[in-house]
Design an enzyme around this catalytic site. Structure first.
Site, short mmCIF file in Angstrom:
data_model
loop_
_atom_site.label_atom_id
_atom_site.label_comp_id
_atom_site.label_asym_id
_atom_site.label_seq_id
_atom_site.Cartn_x
_atom_site.Cartn_y
_atom_site.Cartn_z
N THR A 1 0.87 -1.18 0.00
CA THR A 1 0.00 0.00 0.00
C THR A 1 0.91 1.23 0.00
OG1 THR A 1 -0.01 0.13 2.38
CG2 THR A 1 -1.75 -1.18 1.38
N LYS B 1 -14.70 16.63 12.06
CA LYS B 1 -15.62 16.59 13.20
C LYS B 1 -15.88 18.01 13.67
CE LYS B 1 -15.04 12.02 15.06
NZ LYS B 1 -14.01 11.25 15.70
N TRP C 1 -20.09 14.72 12.21
CA TRP C 1 -19.23 14.44 11.06
C TRP C 1 -19.72 15.16 9.81
CZ3 TRP C 1 -17.93 8.46 11.07
CH2 TRP C 1 -17.17 8.18 12.22
P1 ADP Z 1 -3.47 2.93 -1.04
O1 ADP Z 1 -2.32 2.06 -1.36
O2 ADP Z 1 -3.25 4.40 -1.14
O3 ADP Z 1 -4.29 2.50 0.15
P2 ADP Z 1 -5.56 1.86 -2.61
O4 ADP Z 1 -5.57 1.87 -4.08
O5 ADP Z 1 -5.55 0.59 -1.90
O6 ADP Z 1 -4.32 2.70 -2.31
O7 ADP Z 1 -6.67 2.84 -2.06
C1 ADP Z 1 -7.82 2.40 -1.43
C2 ADP Z 1 -8.65 3.55 -0.96
O8 ADP Z 1 -9.02 4.40 -2.05
C3 ADP Z 1 -9.96 3.15 -0.36
O9 ADP Z 1 -9.81 2.73 0.97
C4 ADP Z 1 -10.79 4.42 -0.50
O10 ADP Z 1 -10.50 5.34 0.53
C5 ADP Z 1 -10.29 5.00 -1.79
N1 ADP Z 1 -11.22 4.67 -2.87
C6 ADP Z 1 -11.13 3.68 -3.77
N2 ADP Z 1 -12.17 3.72 -4.63
C7 ADP Z 1 -12.94 4.77 -4.28
C8 ADP Z 1 -14.16 5.34 -4.77
N3 ADP Z 1 -14.78 4.87 -5.83
N4 ADP Z 1 -14.65 6.41 -4.13
C9 ADP Z 1 -14.03 6.93 -3.04
N5 ADP Z 1 -12.88 6.45 -2.54
C10 ADP Z 1 -12.34 5.38 -3.14
#
Ligand code: ADP
Length: 547
Positions: A189, A443, A448
């Site tokens: 990640t 917050k 929220w």
């Molecule tokens: P990282 O390695 O930065 O975590 P990821 O590609 O795993 O990258 O990112 C996942 C995150 O991206 C999710 O937990 C969410 O917050 C955000 N995300 C993914 N798809 C969407 C979406 N369609 N709308 C909003 N947020 C999204």
């Protein structure tokens, strides 16, 4: 009593074997680093994947070893996906947009033994090589001898040429059979909070994810599709397209490193692309190019958009102006990545106008194979009423249970759920809407406020190119929303007018306290707005302007 059906393990090599045997003419077209287009087919590439496995054997790679790649989307990267996993080793894709310090950290953490990379990344490996020599014994440039970069590596680390190694190997290799829970691929990640963590996919999770993504209410590829993954193979396996496309026989069009609007438009039209997938920033770039050049996309039917919330503007522009359907999806590295997909149900198929748009802006409903729930701070499940927001948790066949180096189950709640770090609502009929990442929640006076909803609205303003909402410190309310915007070229922002744009669209107390105008926003290695950097810079904005 056990069933009496064949018990074949779900192995990644079965996908490429199927494609070669039943969709032999399916194409893989790649824009190479050198600039030319390279064309091959599933029947021609499968023996090359076996040859890659033989090459790895000759390099001393063994089952369970981590073999790293630093590469764009292209056919050699595809060969390595199948060669590495197919022989029982682990394909560790590295995101080149991470900082050199993070790349050093993850190569060492994964103990990668060999690194395959595109020539583009010669300066990157030259810079970090001395710090990764503990495990890395060979650096292989994915090119021919004529294009080999000349870099100095520390003693004991070999510099090798991919095509020479492939030439020297043979394809006299039968794909081995082993347990389907064997690790196949590793992806870290991006580490926006703390150190990067490695998600370790198995053959079983990868094959099941590919099956599921091919369901009709998900990406649903067909053999007649020509798929262009803009999402990189170096992050979450290009959303599984290198597996889901050959599984159906769909052709893959690999864009290499040029992902700007003009390059994508040309490749999509030249190669008759029907479907493409990527993060919103890519589509905003493409849209700007189409609008300014007057060009059209002649064969594209749909785009899959995820990774960040898809702004309303993209739905409206692509659907109305270009006749391209947008599918909104949500997922994350830890979910391989698909978790939800926005496809209609009988109850909403006839919606129109604002109601239809409101539904499309949600991240969709659970795909069979991944369940979800929202919980409060104490872990109590919350109602599905579109209003109550809580921490989103997932559970399923392709959801991680621990990170690389951990013990199975140690990333889960006591009752077996994975906390995604997202905050969401769920509607009565199961449509999930992300309101924030837990760490970005605002917050205000204990209540929220959804930064994503406020950002979506700002992005629908005609003068705004990009927008971010952050939680700014506030003496009375603790935190208040602060809007940070990049204006469209040639546009001046009238802050008061911009804020009044929110009136009637959200509760009054949600309206941001102020607007900051900037030239551009910082992005993470996976294309998301870097809220942490923005908060570091602007968190005290309201305190200082008030004082
Ligand atoms: P990282 O390695 O930065 O975590 P990821 O590609 O795993 O990258 O990112 C996942 C995150 O991206 C999710 O937990 C969410 O917050 C955000 N995300 C993914 N798809 C969407 C979406 N369609 N709308 C909003 N947020 C999204």
């Amino acid at each position: 009593m056990l069933g009496l059906m064949q018990a074949q393990p779900l192995l990644i090599s079965s996908i490429i074997q199927h494609a070669a045997r039943h969709h032999g003419t399916g194409e893989i077209v790649s824009k190479t680093v050198e600039g030319a287009l390279h064309r091959t087919t599933y029947s021609a590439i499968e023996p090359r994947c076996r040859r890659a496995a033989r090459m790895l054997q000759r390099l001393g790679v063994q089952g369970g070893d981590r073999v790293a790649t630093l590469a764009w989307n292209g056919y050699r990267h595809f060969e390595l996906y199948y060669g590495i996993s197919g022989m029982g080793a682990i394909c560790h894709t590295i995101n080149p947009r991470l900082s050199p310090a993070d790349i050093t950290y993850i190569i060492n953490h994964a103990s990668d033994v060999v690194l395959f990379l595109d020539t583009t990344f010669a300066p990157l490996i030259a810079a970090v090589a001395k710090d990764v020599r503990a495990s890395l014994r060979a650096v292989v440039f994915m090119t021919e001898r004529a294009h080999m970069p000349d870099i100095a590596l520390p003693e004991g680390m070999e510099l090798l040429c991919y095509e020479e190694l492939m030439e020297a190997a043979d394809d006299n290799y039968a794909w081995p059979t082993f347990h389907e829970n064997t690790a196949a691929a590793l992806c870290y990640t991006s580490g926006t909070t703390g150190k990067p963590k490695g998600v370790l996919y198995s053959h079983r999770s990868t094959v099941l994810h590919a099956f599921a993504s091919n369901m009709a209410d998900v990406i649903g590829l067909r053999s007649t599709d020509r798929v262009l993954p803009v999402v990189p193979m170096f992050h979450v396996n290009a959303w599984g397209t290198p597996y889901s496309a050959p599984m159906t026989g769909a052709s893959l069009i690999m864009p290499g490193r040029h992902l700007d609007g003009a390059s994508l438009t040309k490749l999509m039209n030249d190669e008759r692309v029907t479907l493409s997938a990527g993060v919103p920033t890519v589509w905003l770039g493409l849209l700007n190019h189409l609008r300014s050049s007057g060009e059209r996309l002649h064969t594209v039917k749909s785009f899959v958009i995820g990774g960040s919330a898809c702004p309303q503007l993209l739905f409206e522009a692509f659907d109305k102006e270009y006749g391209i359907r947008i599918d909104h999806a949500w997922g994350m590295s830890e979910l391989s990545p698909l978790g939800t997909y926005n496809a209609p149900k009988p109850s909403n198929i006839d919606l129109t106008g604002d109601e239809k748009m409101a539904l499309q802006l949600t991240q969709g409903r659970s795909i069979y194979g991944v369940d979800m729930r929202i919980v409060d701070d104490e872990g109590k499940e919350l109602p599905w009423d579109s209003k109550t927001s809580g921490h989103l948790q997932s559970k399923g066949y392709w959801v991680c249970s621990s990170y690389f180096g951990g013990t199975a189950g140690d990333a889960l709640t006591p009752d077996g759920w994975f906390a995604t770090g997202d905050v969401a609502t769920i509607s009565a009929d199961g449509y999930m809407e992300i309101t924030d990442r837990s760490k970005d929640v605002i917050k205000s006076g204990g209540e929220w406020i959804s930064s994503i909803q406020l950002e979506n609205l700002a992005m629908s303003h005609p003068d705004i190119a990009e927008a971010a909402i952050i939680a700014a410190r506030h003496e009375k309310w603790d935190e208040r929303p602060l809007l940070i915007v990049v204006p469209r070229e040639g546009k001046e922002i009238d802050k008061k007018a911009l804020l009044s744009f929110y009136e009637g669209k959200v509760a009054k107390w949600w309206i941001p306290d102020d607007v900051v105008v900037v030239k551009d926003l910082p992005h993470t290695a996976t294309g998301k707005v870097q809220k942490l950097a923005l908060r570091t810079q602007w968190a005290n904005h309201l305190v200082t302007t008030a004082g």
